[in-house]
Motif scaffolding. Structure first.
Motif, PDB file in Angstrom:
ATOM      1  N   GLU A  40      68.763  63.353  37.294  1.00  0.00           N
ATOM      2  CA  GLU A  40      70.311  62.062  38.121  1.00  0.00           C
ATOM      3  C   GLU A  40      71.406  62.479  39.136  1.00  0.00           C
ATOM      4  O   GLU A  40      72.046  61.703  40.200  1.00  0.00           O
ATOM      5  CB  GLU A  40      71.184  61.575  36.845  1.00  0.00           C
ATOM      6  CG  GLU A  40      70.044  60.756  36.030  1.00  0.00           C
ATOM      7  CD  GLU A  40      69.242  61.447  35.339  1.00  0.00           C
ATOM      8  OE1 GLU A  40      69.852  62.896  34.720  1.00  0.00           O
ATOM      9  OE2 GLU A  40      68.322  60.877  34.171  1.00  0.00           O
ATOM     10  N   THR A  41      71.518  63.890  38.518  1.00  0.00           N
ATOM     11  CA  THR A  41      72.300  64.568  39.587  1.00  0.00           C
ATOM     12  C   THR A  41      72.121  65.295  41.313  1.00  0.00           C
ATOM     13  O   THR A  41      72.428  64.708  41.661  1.00  0.00           O
ATOM     14  CB  THR A  41      73.101  66.289  38.434  1.00  0.00           C
ATOM     15  OG1 THR A  41      73.461  66.201  37.530  1.00  0.00           O
ATOM     16  CG2 THR A  41      73.954  67.387  40.051  1.00  0.00           C
ATOM     17  N   ALA A  42      70.597  65.672  40.519  1.00  0.00           N
ATOM     18  CA  ALA A  42      69.665  65.985  41.815  1.00  0.00           C
ATOM     19  C   ALA A  42      70.189  64.175  43.066  1.00  0.00           C
ATOM     20  O   ALA A  42      70.448  64.289  44.481  1.00  0.00           O
ATOM     21  CB  ALA A  42      68.517  66.646  41.891  1.00  0.00           C
ATOM     22  N   GLU A  43      69.950  64.033  42.324  1.00  0.00           N
ATOM     23  CA  GLU A  43      69.756  61.873  43.051  1.00  0.00           C
ATOM     24  C   GLU A  43      70.892  62.189  43.757  1.00  0.00           C
ATOM     25  O   GLU A  43      71.411  61.633  44.890  1.00  0.00           O
ATOM     26  CB  GLU A  43      69.353  61.321  42.240  1.00  0.00           C
ATOM     27  CG  GLU A  43      68.807  59.938  42.761  1.00  0.00           C
ATOM     28  CD  GLU A  43      68.580  59.144  42.132  1.00  0.00           C
ATOM     29  OE1 GLU A  43      68.972  57.956  42.334  1.00  0.00           O
ATOM     30  OE2 GLU A  43      67.558  58.933  41.413  1.00  0.00           O
ATOM     31  N   ARG A  44      71.820  62.042  43.049  1.00  0.00           N
ATOM     32  CA  ARG A  44      73.917  61.859  44.212  1.00  0.00           C
ATOM     33  C   ARG A  44      73.861  63.267  44.473  1.00  0.00           C
ATOM     34  O   ARG A  44      74.398  62.729  45.817  1.00  0.00           O
ATOM     35  CB  ARG A  44      74.414  62.095  41.977  1.00  0.00           C
ATOM     36  CG  ARG A  44      75.958  62.071  42.253  1.00  0.00           C
ATOM     37  CD  ARG A  44      76.287  60.779  43.011  1.00  0.00           C
ATOM     38  NE  ARG A  44      77.909  60.716  42.979  1.00  0.00           N
ATOM     39  CZ  ARG A  44      78.524  59.306  44.076  1.00  0.00           C
ATOM     40  NH1 ARG A  44      77.786  59.204  44.936  1.00  0.00           N
ATOM     41  NH2 ARG A  44      79.847  60.227  44.604  1.00  0.00           N
ATOM     42  N   MET A  45      73.706  64.071  44.463  1.00  0.00           N
ATOM     43  CA  MET A  45      73.845  65.030  45.088  1.00  0.00           C
ATOM     44  C   MET A  45      73.165  64.880  47.111  1.00  0.00           C
ATOM     45  O   MET A  45      73.749  64.934  47.969  1.00  0.00           O
ATOM     46  CB  MET A  45      73.284  66.813  44.991  1.00  0.00           C
ATOM     47  CG  MET A  45      73.862  67.226  43.630  1.00  0.00           C
ATOM     48  SD  MET A  45      76.126  66.757  44.101  1.00  0.00           S
ATOM     49  CE  MET A  45      76.542  65.940  43.131  1.00  0.00           C
ATOM     50  N   GLY A  46      72.388  64.154  46.533  1.00  0.00           N
ATOM     51  CA  GLY A  46      71.178  63.965  47.787  1.00  0.00           C
ATOM     52  C   GLY A  46      71.793  62.406  48.321  1.00  0.00           C
ATOM     53  O   GLY A  46      71.950  62.845  49.926  1.00  0.00           O
ATOM     54  N   GLU A  47      72.815  61.628  48.316  1.00  0.00           N
ATOM     55  CA  GLU A  47      73.117  60.572  47.970  1.00  0.00           C
ATOM     56  C   GLU A  47      74.127  61.318  49.266  1.00  0.00           C
ATOM     57  O   GLU A  47      75.040  60.917  50.060  1.00  0.00           O
ATOM     58  CB  GLU A  47      73.353  59.490  47.361  1.00  0.00           C
ATOM     59  CG  GLU A  47      72.916  59.130  46.886  1.00  0.00           C
ATOM     60  CD  GLU A  47      73.288  58.156  45.565  1.00  0.00           C
ATOM     61  OE1 GLU A  47      74.053  58.595  45.059  1.00  0.00           O
ATOM     62  OE2 GLU A  47      72.355  57.528  44.206  1.00  0.00           O
ATOM     63  N   LEU A  48      75.583  62.071  48.195  1.00  0.00           N
ATOM     64  CA  LEU A  48      76.501  62.496  48.866  1.00  0.00           C
ATOM     65  C   LEU A  48      76.334  63.391  50.256  1.00  0.00           C
ATOM     66  O   LEU A  48      77.138  63.397  51.817  1.00  0.00           O
ATOM     67  CB  LEU A  48      76.872  63.431  47.708  1.00  0.00           C
ATOM     68  CG  LEU A  48      78.007  62.628  46.785  1.00  0.00           C
ATOM     69  CD1 LEU A  48      78.288  63.894  45.519  1.00  0.00           C
ATOM     70  CD2 LEU A  48      78.819  62.191  47.363  1.00  0.00           C
ATOM     71  N   VAL A  49      74.994  64.796  50.017  1.00  0.00           N
ATOM     72  CA  VAL A  49      74.862  65.033  50.855  1.00  0.00           C
ATOM     73  C   VAL A  49      74.536  64.549  52.739  1.00  0.00           C
ATOM     74  O   VAL A  49      74.719  64.903  53.846  1.00  0.00           O
ATOM     75  CB  VAL A  49      74.221  66.050  51.712  1.00  0.00           C
ATOM     76  CG1 VAL A  49      72.789  65.824  51.296  1.00  0.00           C
ATOM     77  CG2 VAL A  49      73.819  67.983  52.650  1.00  0.00           C
TER      78      VAL A  49
END
Length: 122
Positions: A40-49
């Motif tokens: 979930e965190t990796a997915e969120r980081m992908g959205e943010l970057v």
């Protein structure tokens, strides 16, 4: 005969070639066992970057044993710095050092040449 339809799984493709110079941030990591919210965190980081000005894309792969490599491409060092200092990203990095990673390395390289190939069918 069944009429069930199977959703197509997107085939990963390499990031498109960009006009140099630009930068590649190479993050190589060895994960701990278990997920612990990593996905979930990796997915969120992908959205943010993707919201960072100058972000060009990323390529990522992970093998079953836990070794992973992510290469993120940025137009300039300002984009890399914006991502490095992003509040949510900093929190995820700190949590990752405590829970998700046995070890990791980070390398930043200036890309001076770039080219690609794509097979044409037809």
């Amino acid at each position: 005969m069944s009429d069930h339809r199977v959703a197509a799984v997107p085939v990963p493709v390499p990031v498109a070639v960009h006009e140099p110079p630009y930068y590649a941030v190479v993050f190589t990591s060895l994960r701990t066992e278990g997920d612990g919210g990593y996905g979930e965190t990796a997915e969120r980081m992908g959205e943010l970057v993707r919201e960072i000005p100058g972000f060009l894309g990323e390529d990522s792969a992970r093998e079953p044993g836990g070794l992973g490599i992510t290469v993120a491409y940025f137009r300039d060092l300002a984009g890399i710095e914006a991502w490095r200092t992003h509040t949510e990203h900093r929190a995820a990095k700190a949590y990752g050092r405590e829970h998700w990673y046995e070890r990791y390395s980070l390398h930043i390289a200036k890309v001076e040449r770039s080219h690609g190939f794509e097979r044409t069918h037809g």
